[in-house]
Design a protein around this motif. Structure first.
Motif, PDB file in Angstrom:
ATOM      1  N   ALA A  15      15.575 -17.132  91.379  1.00 39.45           N
ATOM      2  CA  ALA A  15      15.505 -18.578  91.638  1.00 39.45           C
ATOM      3  C   ALA A  15      16.764 -19.066  92.335  1.00 39.45           C
ATOM      4  CB  ALA A  15      15.294 -19.334  90.340  1.00 39.45           C
ATOM      5  N   LEU A  16      17.913 -18.529  91.937  1.00 33.42           N
ATOM      6  CA  LEU A  16      19.170 -18.923  92.581  1.00 33.42           C
ATOM      7  C   LEU A  16      19.198 -18.453  94.035  1.00 33.42           C
ATOM      8  CD1 LEU A  16      21.701 -18.360  89.676  1.00 33.42           C
ATOM      9  CD2 LEU A  16      20.967 -20.527  90.638  1.00 33.42           C
ATOM     10  N   HIS A  17      18.600 -17.289  94.307  1.00 34.28           N
ATOM     11  CA  HIS A  17      18.500 -16.817  95.691  1.00 34.28           C
ATOM     12  C   HIS A  17      17.575 -17.734  96.501  1.00 34.28           C
ATOM     13  CE1 HIS A  17      20.868 -13.166  95.747  1.00 34.28           C
ATOM     14  NE2 HIS A  17      20.367 -12.831  94.560  1.00 34.28           N
ATOM     15  N   ARG A  18      16.456 -18.152  95.870  1.00 33.82           N
ATOM     16  CA  ARG A  18      15.531 -19.061  96.563  1.00 33.82           C
ATOM     17  C   ARG A  18      16.191 -20.407  96.837  1.00 33.82           C
ATOM     18  NH1 ARG A  18      10.150 -19.349  93.201  1.00 33.82           N
ATOM     19  NH2 ARG A  18      11.680 -19.419  91.559  1.00 33.82           N
ATOM     20  N   LYS A  25      11.550 -25.307  95.408  1.00 30.14           N
ATOM     21  CA  LYS A  25      11.121 -26.708  95.377  1.00 30.14           C
ATOM     22  C   LYS A  25      11.002 -27.185  93.944  1.00 30.14           C
ATOM     23  CE  LYS A  25      10.047 -26.755  99.872  1.00 30.14           C
ATOM     24  NZ  LYS A  25      10.674 -27.569 100.858  1.00 30.14           N
ATOM     25  N   SER A  26      11.219 -28.477  93.726  1.00 27.62           N
ATOM     26  CA  SER A  26      11.081 -29.062  92.393  1.00 27.62           C
ATOM     27  C   SER A  26       9.723 -29.736  92.284  1.00 27.62           C
ATOM     28  CB  SER A  26      12.199 -30.065  92.140  1.00 27.62           C
ATOM     29  OG  SER A  26      12.084 -31.138  93.036  1.00 27.62           O
ATOM     30  N   GLY A  27       9.360 -30.095  91.073  1.00 26.96           N
ATOM     31  CA  GLY A  27       8.114 -30.821  90.849  1.00 26.96           C
ATOM     32  C   GLY A  27       6.935 -29.902  90.595  1.00 26.96           C
ATOM     33  N   LYS A  28       5.846 -30.483  90.159  1.00 22.82           N
ATOM     34  CA  LYS A  28       4.644 -29.727  89.813  1.00 22.82           C
ATOM     35  C   LYS A  28       4.045 -29.069  91.057  1.00 22.82           C
ATOM     36  CE  LYS A  28       0.786 -30.235  86.666  1.00 22.82           C
ATOM     37  NZ  LYS A  28       1.283 -29.407  85.589  1.00 22.82           N
ATOM     38  N   GLY A  29       3.933 -27.771  91.014  1.00 26.12           N
ATOM     39  CA  GLY A  29       3.369 -27.037  92.143  1.00 26.12           C
ATOM     40  C   GLY A  29       4.299 -26.968  93.342  1.00 26.12           C
ATOM     41  N   GLY A  30       5.575 -27.280  93.143  1.00 27.66           N
ATOM     42  CA  GLY A  30       6.549 -27.229  94.232  1.00 27.66           C
ATOM     43  C   GLY A  30       6.347 -28.296  95.286  1.00 27.66           C
ATOM     44  N   LYS A  31       5.768 -29.412  94.876  1.00 27.95           N
ATOM     45  CA  LYS A  31       5.475 -30.487  95.835  1.00 27.95           C
ATOM     46  C   LYS A  31       6.639 -31.452  96.016  1.00 27.95           C
ATOM     47  CE  LYS A  31       0.521 -30.292  95.211  1.00 27.95           C
ATOM     48  NZ  LYS A  31      -0.602 -30.746  94.416  1.00 27.95           N
ATOM     49  N   GLY A  32       7.685 -31.300  95.190  1.00 29.01           N
ATOM     50  CA  GLY A  32       8.847 -32.175  95.294  1.00 29.01           C
ATOM     51  C   GLY A  32       9.769 -31.712  96.416  1.00 29.01           C
ATOM     52  N   GLY A  33      10.966 -32.253  96.428  1.00 27.99           N
ATOM     53  CA  GLY A  33      11.936 -31.884  97.454  1.00 27.99           C
ATOM     54  C   GLY A  33      12.629 -30.577  97.127  1.00 27.99           C
ATOM     55  N   THR A  34      13.510 -30.155  98.013  1.00 31.20           N
ATOM     56  CA  THR A  34      14.253 -28.923  97.772  1.00 31.20           C
ATOM     57  C   THR A  34      15.295 -29.160  96.687  1.00 31.20           C
ATOM     58  OG1 THR A  34      15.781 -29.473  99.544  1.00 31.20           O
ATOM     59  CG2 THR A  34      13.981 -27.989 100.104  1.00 31.20           C
ATOM     60  N   VAL A  35      15.562 -28.122  95.928  1.00 37.71           N
ATOM     61  CA  VAL A  35      16.508 -28.201  94.814  1.00 37.71           C
ATOM     62  C   VAL A  35      17.926 -28.129  95.365  1.00 37.71           C
ATOM     63  CG1 VAL A  35      17.292 -27.027  92.736  1.00 37.71           C
ATOM     64  CG2 VAL A  35      14.869 -27.179  93.225  1.00 37.71           C
ATOM     65  N   LYS A  36      18.770 -29.054  94.924  1.00 35.25           N
ATOM     66  CA  LYS A  36      20.155 -29.099  95.409  1.00 35.25           C
ATOM     67  C   LYS A  36      21.143 -28.524  94.401  1.00 35.25           C
ATOM     68  CE  LYS A  36      19.106 -31.405  99.161  1.00 35.25           C
ATOM     69  NZ  LYS A  36      19.026 -30.685 100.415  1.00 35.25           N
ATOM     70  N   SER A  37      20.912 -28.765  93.096  1.00 32.34           N
ATOM     71  CA  SER A  37      21.904 -28.357  92.106  1.00 32.34           C
ATOM     72  C   SER A  37      21.579 -27.009  91.472  1.00 32.34           C
ATOM     73  CB  SER A  37      22.046 -29.417  91.011  1.00 32.34           C
ATOM     74  OG  SER A  37      20.973 -29.352  90.118  1.00 32.34           O
TER      75      SER A  37
END
Length: 61
Positions: A15-18, A25-37
């Motif tokens: 996940a850290l590599h991704r 991506k965040s959110g249900k089914g990866g529909k949110g924005g890209t993860v920053k933290s």
């Protein structure tokens, strides 16, 4: 006794590599924005590992 299984650790590592690649991506089914933290990436990885039935402690409330 270990808190996390080795396979759960591998999930966190991937996940850290991704996150670094920008494909996590965040959110249900990866529909949110890209993860920053980094913390958010680890939380997503642990919840995915939990869903797969790997040895991960329960989520704190």
């Amino acid at each position: 006794m270990a808190k996390y299984s080795k396979s759960a650790s591998k999930d966190v590592k991937s996940a850290l590599h991704r996150k670094k690649k920008g494909t996590l991506k965040s959110g249900k089914g990866g529909k949110g924005g890209t993860v920053k933290s980094r913390k958010q990436a680890i939380a997503i990885a642990l919840s995915e590992a939990r869903k797969k039935g790997k040895k991960v402690p329960t989520k704190k409330k």
